[in-house]
Enzyme design. Structure first.
Site, PDB file in Angstrom:
ATOM      1  N   GLN A 141      95.610  53.124  54.090  1.00  0.00           N
ATOM      2  CA  GLN A 141      96.986  53.272  54.562  1.00  0.00           C
ATOM      3  C   GLN A 141      97.261  54.748  54.864  1.00  0.00           C
ATOM      4  OE1 GLN A 141     100.238  52.514  51.763  1.00  0.00           O
ATOM      5  NE2 GLN A 141     101.184  51.152  53.252  1.00  0.00           N
ATOM      6  N   PRO A 270      95.374  59.506  45.351  1.00  0.00           N
ATOM      7  CA  PRO A 270      96.571  60.238  45.799  1.00  0.00           C
ATOM      8  C   PRO A 270      97.905  59.516  45.595  1.00  0.00           C
ATOM      9  CG  PRO A 270      95.456  59.278  47.694  1.00  0.00           C
ATOM     10  CD  PRO A 270      94.582  58.998  46.496  1.00  0.00           C
ATOM     11  N   GLY A 272     100.508  56.444  43.404  1.00  0.00           N
ATOM     12  CA  GLY A 272     100.717  55.778  42.122  1.00  0.00           C
ATOM     13  C   GLY A 272      99.922  54.491  42.058  1.00  0.00           C
ATOM     14  N   GLY A 273      99.966  53.763  43.144  1.00  0.00           N
ATOM     15  CA  GLY A 273      99.192  52.531  43.250  1.00  0.00           C
ATOM     16  C   GLY A 273      99.017  52.184  44.713  1.00  0.00           C
ATOM     17  N   GLU A 275      98.465  48.640  47.009  1.00  0.00           N
ATOM     18  CA  GLU A 275      98.609  47.190  46.865  1.00  0.00           C
ATOM     19  C   GLU A 275      97.521  46.390  47.551  1.00  0.00           C
ATOM     20  OE1 GLU A 275     101.306  48.516  50.358  1.00  0.00           O
ATOM     21  OE2 GLU A 275     100.685  49.289  48.407  1.00  0.00           O
ATOM     22  N   HIS A 299     105.412  47.016  40.675  1.00  0.00           N
ATOM     23  CA  HIS A 299     105.637  47.352  42.090  1.00  0.00           C
ATOM     24  C   HIS A 299     104.501  46.822  42.957  1.00  0.00           C
ATOM     25  CE1 HIS A 299     107.386  49.907  45.313  1.00  0.00           C
ATOM     26  NE2 HIS A 299     106.131  49.978  45.729  1.00  0.00           N
ATOM     27  N   GLU A 300     103.259  47.048  42.516  1.00  0.00           N
ATOM     28  CA  GLU A 300     102.118  46.609  43.328  1.00  0.00           C
ATOM     29  C   GLU A 300     101.991  45.088  43.341  1.00  0.00           C
ATOM     30  OE1 GLU A 300     101.176  48.917  45.113  1.00  0.00           O
ATOM     31  OE2 GLU A 300     102.011  50.531  43.888  1.00  0.00           O
ATOM     32  N   HIS A 303     104.271  43.715  45.933  1.00  0.00           N
ATOM     33  CA  HIS A 303     103.725  43.837  47.286  1.00  0.00           C
ATOM     34  C   HIS A 303     102.917  42.606  47.697  1.00  0.00           C
ATOM     35  CE1 HIS A 303     104.729  47.597  49.163  1.00  0.00           C
ATOM     36  NE2 HIS A 303     104.346  48.336  48.139  1.00  0.00           N
ATOM     37  N   GLU A 322     108.488  48.758  51.655  1.00  0.00           N
ATOM     38  CA  GLU A 322     108.743  49.483  50.410  1.00  0.00           C
ATOM     39  C   GLU A 322     110.146  49.285  49.844  1.00  0.00           C
ATOM     40  OE1 GLU A 322     106.515  50.489  48.680  1.00  0.00           O
ATOM     41  OE2 GLU A 322     104.823  50.894  49.990  1.00  0.00           O
ATOM     42  N   ASP A 380     101.455  59.421  58.241  1.00  0.00           N
ATOM     43  CA  ASP A 380     101.429  60.084  56.933  1.00  0.00           C
ATOM     44  C   ASP A 380     102.521  61.136  56.817  1.00  0.00           C
ATOM     45  OD1 ASP A 380      99.284  58.616  56.012  1.00  0.00           O
ATOM     46  OD2 ASP A 380      97.786  60.154  56.452  1.00  0.00           O
ATOM     47  N   TYR A 388     111.582  53.762  50.294  1.00  0.00           N
ATOM     48  CA  TYR A 388     111.717  53.088  49.004  1.00  0.00           C
ATOM     49  C   TYR A 388     113.186  52.995  48.575  1.00  0.00           C
ATOM     50  CZ  TYR A 388     106.676  54.054  48.492  1.00  0.00           C
ATOM     51  OH  TYR A 388     105.311  54.117  48.669  1.00  0.00           O
ATOM     52  N   LYS A 568     102.774  62.448  44.440  1.00  0.00           N
ATOM     53  CA  LYS A 568     104.125  62.482  43.883  1.00  0.00           C
ATOM     54  C   LYS A 568     104.313  63.691  42.988  1.00  0.00           C
ATOM     55  CE  LYS A 568     107.316  59.842  40.977  1.00  0.00           C
ATOM     56  NZ  LYS A 568     107.546  58.584  40.214  1.00  0.00           N
TER      57      LYS A 568
END
Length: 670
Positions: A141, A270, A272-273, A275, A299-300, A303, A322, A380, A388, A568
């Site tokens: 992604q 890079p 948090g998670g 999906e 959260h994942e 998704h 998101e 990106d 979010y 993050k």
């Protein structure tokens, strides 16, 4: 047949492929992993369908790939052209055009990746927990899948796939699919076969290879990681099955992907998670020891419905992935805590993040909209909390407009209707408006979707769970402004979320005037935040201390940003270091020393941040020189003419793009 056959495919300028003429439906992917040369040797065999009956060209996205051979299903070579990379837009890669002869239904491409492929991160043994074997993982992604394999690299195109992956005997391969076969050959090669029967976008293809172990959580959930941390990870994520069951109940639809496994990643991951279907990649920064950061797992999991099944048609509509997933995640966590107020409690912190982003002058205004206009720019670059939190707040506003029960029922019908389909913001808007035709009078859709900045309506959150933390933050602000007494409240029994709320509130209260250094040090002496094992707590404490220019925090910050690569945390902390003349040199040295430790996406974004700050500093220095020249000229004016003085200053100001810089520099010069 995938769903794009029933629906017109939108223009997507982040891709050079042509699914509106010829679309890929299924991928047969054969891969050999070469750790010595850091390359994949592969063949990608596509089942194709002509959308336009007379179409004779299949266009695919590629980036940093070596194309060896292209043929049809009978092995007959097909003419093809690999176009040069666009110098000004290298992230778009190189278009591969394949000439289709009449009757061709399959195309096979033999190729190799290169060490420059941005989707792949090859880790030497020293960067792993075990220190014995190398490690490989992918991150596709938003538009990095084209550096993993030739593909139609856009979220609006979905396909099924089967993958056969060969790895060294010591290694284990995991993928975003269901494992079918594992076997070892006499040549010390291990082969894994994976199948993904649910159509997915290219950005959801994922692969990891390393010295991995598996620990079961439930009949359909397991944790994978290096053996040194697998037990710790399994304990931290032990609620996964509970999250999954609650998600199924909220969505009104069973989990369709078969397995839900987690891969606890190396520290350089890079995000948090990520999906990836069947196999979520998750950062080790969530290993807090008390399950307090497990909402990333929720959260994942969310998704699996919002994003992986119901997918934004292009990256312009990323908020549909998101925003919905953030809403869904908070619903799951509220049920886990058996308290609806938890949604508001978590959303308070999210709203603070949203405000910080909207007030960040470094971010272009066009990136502060829900519906973006990415065009052929790098998606990106527009990635932020806007999708979010602004997306979540739109959905929460709609929920409160029509009622919780009605909205949750709408969510189920939305997921069912758009399952396995891409959609746009207008399609969502129309679908919602048709479900509630009498409830949307006067609703400001245009402002919500297309205006930059904060939402047009500020939500009213239940602050019951946040109140104690907010009161304590105000007490510490009073200490900073008026002196002792220091609050005596013992927060050792507080949840991590309460501590985060406290630090968030303190940041907000001190945003105009940073806390005194002695206040920050007293804060750490009382609560020990600088030694916290919770990455979210440590991150916020570091931000507060850096804003106060507390030199004692520098070793803590440098260790934090060089021991993990989650953007993050790394990007805001590096930005804070870069922005300080006192710390810029040491921060730059730390980044350059560790840039190969970070994922390529993280390295690129941190480098962009540094260049942006250095550019502004250079512009300011130029402004200062102009002011100095103007003052020198004024000193040369013998007659003291006010008009001459004004002309001299005016000429300097006219050459400076930002007059605010002039004012700052004049003050500095004085």
């Amino acid at each position: 047949m995938t769903t794009q056959g029933r629906k017109k495919i939108l223009e997507d300028r982040s891709s050079r492929s042509n699914p509106h003429e010829v679309v890929v439906c299924h991928l047969q992917w054969n891969v050999a992993v070469d750790f010595e040369l850091s390359v994949l040797r592969a063949t990608a065999r596509y089942t194709i369908r002509r959308v336009e009956p007379g179409a004779s060209i299949l266009s695919l996205d590629t980036s940093k790939l070596e194309i060896d051979f292209v043929c049809d299903e009978k092995g007959k070579e097909l003419d093809h052209t690999l176009y040069a990379e666009e110098i000004e837009k290298p992230y778009l890669g190189q278009r591969l055009d394949i000439v289709l002869t009449p009757g061709v239904t399959h195309v096979e491409i033999s190729y190799e990746t290169t060490p420059q492929s941005s989707a792949l991160q090859w880790l030497p043994p020293a960067q792993t927990a075990g220190k014995l074997y190398p490690y490989l993982f992918t991150q596709c992604q938003a538009i990095h899948a084209r550096s993993l394999l030739p593909c139609q690299d856009r979220p609006g195109v979905k396909m099924t796939y089967k993958a056969t992956v060969s790895v060294p005997r010591w290694a284990t391969c995991v993928m975003s699919a269901v494992q079918m076969i594992q076997q070892t050959s006499p040549k010390n090669v291990k082969t894994f076969v994976w199948m993904q029967d649910v159509p997915v976008s290219s950005y959801l293809i994922a692969l990891a290879v390393g010295d991995l172990r598996r620990k079961e959580i439930s009949a359909r959930c397991a944790v994978w990681s290096e053996p040194q941390i697998v037990d710790k990870a399994a304990e931290e994520y032990s609620q996964t099955e509970d999250f999954l069951r609650i998600a199924e109940d909220i969505a009104g639809m069973p989990y369709v992907w078969g397995r839900y496994d987690l891969l606890c990643m190396p520290p350089s991951f890079p995000y948090g998670g990520m999906e990836n279907p069947c196999l979520t990649f998750i950062t080790p920064t969530t290993l807090a020891g008390d399950k307090s950061l497990a909402d990333v797992v929720a959260h994942e999991i969310a998704h699996s419905w919002t994003g992986n099944l119901v997918t934004n048609a292009t990256w312009d509509h990323f908020w549909l992935n998101e925003g919905w997933t953030t809403w869904f995640q908070r619903k799951i966590m509220a049920r886990i805590h058996n308290d609806d107020r938890f949604l508001d409690f978590d959303a308070i912190g999210g709203y603070k993040d949203l405000r910080d982003t909207c007030e960040d002058e470094r971010m272009p205004d066009e990136f502060k909209k829900l519906v973006l206009d990415v065009g052929d720019n790098d998606p990106d670059d527009s990635y932020s909390t806007i999708a979010y939190e602004k997306g979540f707040n739109l959905l929460l506003t709609l929920e409160r407009r029509v009622g919780k029960e009605a909205f949750e029922y709408f969510f189920q019908s939305y997921v069912k209707h758009y399952s396995s389909q891409p959609l746009t913001s207008d399609e969502f808007r129309n679908f919602f408006s048709s479900a509630f035709p009498n409830a949307m009078t006067g609703f400001e859709w245009e402002k919500w979707l297309h205006e930059s900045g904060m939402p047009p309506e500020e939500p009213s959150f239940d602050r019951g769970l946040a109140l104690e933390a907010e009161i304590l933050a105000e007490a510490w602000l009073s200490v900073d402004q008026k002196g002792p007494p220091v609050p005596e409240l013992d927060i050792s029994a507080w949840t991590s979320n309460q501590k985060i709320c406290f630090l968030d509130t303190l940041q907000t209260l001190s945003s105009e005037n940073a806390l005194k250094v002695e206040t920050v040090q007293q804060l750490d002496k009382v609560y020990g935040f600088a030694k916290s094992q919770n990455a979210e707590v440590l991150f916020r404490h570091c931000q507060i201390a850096l804003a106060s220019e507390d030199e004692s925090i520098l070793p803590v910050v440098l260790k934090f940003v060089t021991s993990q690569g989650r953007m993050k945390f790394t990007r805001p902390l590096y930005r804070a270091l870069f922005a300080s003349a006192r710390w810029r040199k040491v921060a730059k040295a730390a980044f350059l020393e560790h840039k190969d430790f970070y994922h390529p996406i993280c390295s690129k974004m941190v480098a962009n941040d540094l260049l942006q700050i250095e550019g502004k500093e250079s512009e300011k220095n130029g402004s200062l020189n102009l002011i100095k020249d103007a003052i020198a000229k004024m000193n040369e004016i013998k007659d003291g003419s006010l008009d001459a003085i004004h002309d001299a200053m005016g000429n300097a100001i006219a050459k400076v793009k930002d007059i605010k810089d002039v004012i700052v520099n004049v003050r500095d010069y004085d």
